[in-house]
Design a protein around this motif. Structure first.
Motif, short mmCIF file in Angstrom:
data_model
loop_
_atom_site.label_atom_id
_atom_site.label_comp_id
_atom_site.label_asym_id
_atom_site.label_seq_id
_atom_site.Cartn_x
_atom_site.Cartn_y
_atom_site.Cartn_z
N VAL A 316 0.82 -1.21 0.00
CA VAL A 316 0.00 0.00 0.00
C VAL A 316 0.86 1.26 0.00
CG1 VAL A 316 -1.79 1.29 1.23
CG2 VAL A 316 -1.86 -1.22 1.18
N VAL A 317 1.84 1.33 0.90
CA VAL A 317 2.61 2.56 1.07
C VAL A 317 3.72 2.69 0.03
CG1 VAL A 317 4.04 3.89 2.67
CG2 VAL A 317 2.08 2.58 3.54
N GLU A 318 4.56 1.67 -0.08
CA GLU A 318 5.75 1.79 -0.92
C GLU A 318 5.47 1.52 -2.40
OE1 GLU A 318 8.85 -0.62 0.72
OE2 GLU A 318 8.85 0.42 2.66
N ARG A 319 4.95 0.36 -2.71
CA ARG A 319 4.77 -0.03 -4.10
C ARG A 319 3.46 0.46 -4.70
NH1 ARG A 319 6.86 -6.24 -4.48
NH2 ARG A 319 5.48 -6.11 -6.29
N LYS A 320 2.51 0.79 -3.84
CA LYS A 320 1.19 1.27 -4.28
C LYS A 320 0.52 0.28 -5.24
CE LYS A 320 2.61 6.09 -3.65
NZ LYS A 320 2.24 6.01 -2.22
N ASP A 321 0.65 -0.99 -4.90
CA ASP A 321 -0.04 -2.04 -5.65
C ASP A 321 -1.48 -2.21 -5.18
OD1 ASP A 321 2.19 -2.72 -7.19
OD2 ASP A 321 2.91 -4.18 -5.72
N VAL A 323 -4.89 -0.81 -2.47
CA VAL A 323 -5.50 0.24 -1.65
C VAL A 323 -5.68 -0.24 -0.21
CG1 VAL A 323 -6.69 1.32 -3.59
CG2 VAL A 323 -7.84 -0.50 -2.31
N VAL A 346 -5.01 -1.52 -6.62
CA VAL A 346 -5.28 -0.18 -7.13
C VAL A 346 -5.72 -0.30 -8.58
CG1 VAL A 346 -3.61 0.91 -5.59
CG2 VAL A 346 -2.89 0.15 -7.87
#
Length: 452
Positions: A316-321, A323, A346
């Protein structure tokens, strides 16, 4: 009210709270809640937790029977009987007891899980005798008519329609549970299947009631502004004269070996975001390789138990894969448990990519384990997350009741902090290897019918 064990969110939270509180101060159960336990001659086990900080008492009666004990073909019977217990008795007409509790300023409710059924009241200390009289009376003196059965059965069917049949997420969860367990009764919903609820009758209800609702198959938890001696005197007065019932064995069909991974795919017009989940068969305190139960609690915390976990941080935070991403695990089942993972991708990320990213995090734990600092911080997070458990009106009774009804003894519960503290990094790897096996898993994908 139904509680889908092992996802008893409130109970699980407060149980963690209690244990965290113990660990935070490095003291035992007796020094936290100072419980007093005694057993009446008829077999009723009673646990008293004294807390004089507020003039309130929780009276909670737990029966050692849940939906996993429903007879074959009568799913939902335990939950149905929970509803019917609010009908009349030889002493109180239908609805009269609830009116009395409301008139004295109390509240009441009940819940059914896979492993137990419980009824509770929250009242002022001077009204404890009133609720004991009511609860003791309906333990053996329930009176039901065909009209009661038909009207309450319609209530339960409407509950199922509103909460499950008209809710695609709930239906999806039912399908996942039915796929997760091949034979074990956790595969059957607590509320029951609709076509079986429709056939529940007074004969089945009264047979179930007479079999399970007896003092030697119950645990009474009293928590709050009381003294153990006063509780013992009242309990003897109201419950002591109830005859001991027959000893009953809880016979449940065990699962055969799980040899193939399963996938459940479903589409829904009620959601706008794809949901991915995977559930792995896992041991509990009482079932399977129970030696892993303590390490699994910390593994879950490190993997996905908070916003500081690996899954949330990486996906969620680093790779934003994703939500959202996380995991859950509960050790307090009589039967098998599950370690579950969930995530939602996402926009622009495929389920295949999301699943690959999650598998990567699992592989890292399997091959490299967890760091010393991760393990230490996980233990600290468990302490911080629930330090106020003892301040809750109902938490002490729920915590102790939940654990006793899940197979633990009062004197055993105090060892939890020491066992958690003793978990090593190697224990985490061993537990992960025991659980993270695809042939013992179910993967579920719930996606929108008309994605935007």
């Amino acid at each position: 009210m139904m509680l889908s064990n092992p996802y008893l969110k409130y109970i699980c939270f407060t149980a963690w709270a209690f244990f965290a509180c113990c660990h935070a101060t490095n003291i035992s159960l007796a020094q936290v809640f100072d419980p007093t336990r005694f057993v009446l001659k008829n077999g009723l086990e009673i646990v008293v937790i004294t807390d004089h900080r507020a003039p309130v008492v929780t009276h909670m009666l737990w029966y050692k029977v849940g939906s996993a004990d429903d007879p074959p073909g009568n799913s939902g019977l335990a939950h149905f009987l929970e509803h019917l217990m609010f009908k009349g008795t030889t002493k109180y007409n239908a609805g009269e007891a609830s009116k009395i509790i409301a008139r004295i300023g109390g509240t009441e409710n009940a819940f059914t899980s896979y492993d137990y059924t419980a009824f509770f009241q929250i009242i002022a200390p001077n009204h404890l005798s009133t609720v004991m009289d009511i609860e003791a009376d309906r333990m053996r003196n329930l009176e039901l008519t065909e009209r009661d059965i038909l009207s309450e059965r319609d209530v339960v069917l409407e509950e199922r329609r509103s909460r499950t049949d008209n809710n695609d997420v709930a239906l999806f969860r039912e399908q996942l549970a039915s796929s997760m367990f091949l034979s074990y009764p956790y595969r059957i919903p607590i509320i029951g299947w609709k076509h079986e609820i429709e056939k529940l009758d007074i004969k089945a209800v009264m047979h179930f009631y007479n079999r399970w609702y007896n003092p030697n198959n119950a645990v009474l938890i009293i928590a709050g502004d009381v003294s153990p001696m006063d509780v013992k005197s009242l309990a003897q007065r109201y419950y002591g004269s109830i005859p001991k019932g027959p000893e009953v064995a809880r016979v449940r069909i065990a699962d055969p070996p799980h040899i193939a991974a399963r996938r459940v795919v479903m589409k829904s017009s009620q959601i706008g975001q794809t949901r991915w989940t995977r559930r792995y068969l896992a041991p509990s305190y009482q079932y399977g390789e129970s030696r892993h139960a303590y390490a699994l609690q910390l593994l879950n915390e490190i993997l996905g138990g908070s916003t500081s976990s690996r899954l949330y941080t990486k996906l969620v935070v680093e790779r934003k894969d994703a939500v959202s991403a996380g995991s859950w695990y509960g050790a307090d089942n009589l039967g098998p448990s599950t370690l579950g993972i969930f995530a939602s991708p996402v926009k622009g990320k495929t389920i295949k990519e999301l699943e690959g990213a999650i598998d990567e995090q699992i592989d890292l734990i399997l091959t490299k384990g967890v760091s010393k600092s991760e393990l230490s911080l996980a233990k600290k997070r468990l302490r911080r997350s629930a330090i106020f458990a003892r301040d809750s009106v109902t938490a002490p009774a729920r915590i102790i009741g939940n654990l006793i009804l899940s197979g633990q003894k009062v004197h055993e519960i105090e060892y939890w902090p020491m066992k958690i503290e003793a978990v090593t990094r190697q224990d985490i790897i061993d537990a992960a290897k025991a659980v993270f096996q695809l042939n013992r898993s179910v993967t579920g994908i719930l996606s929108p019918k008309n994605p935007t």
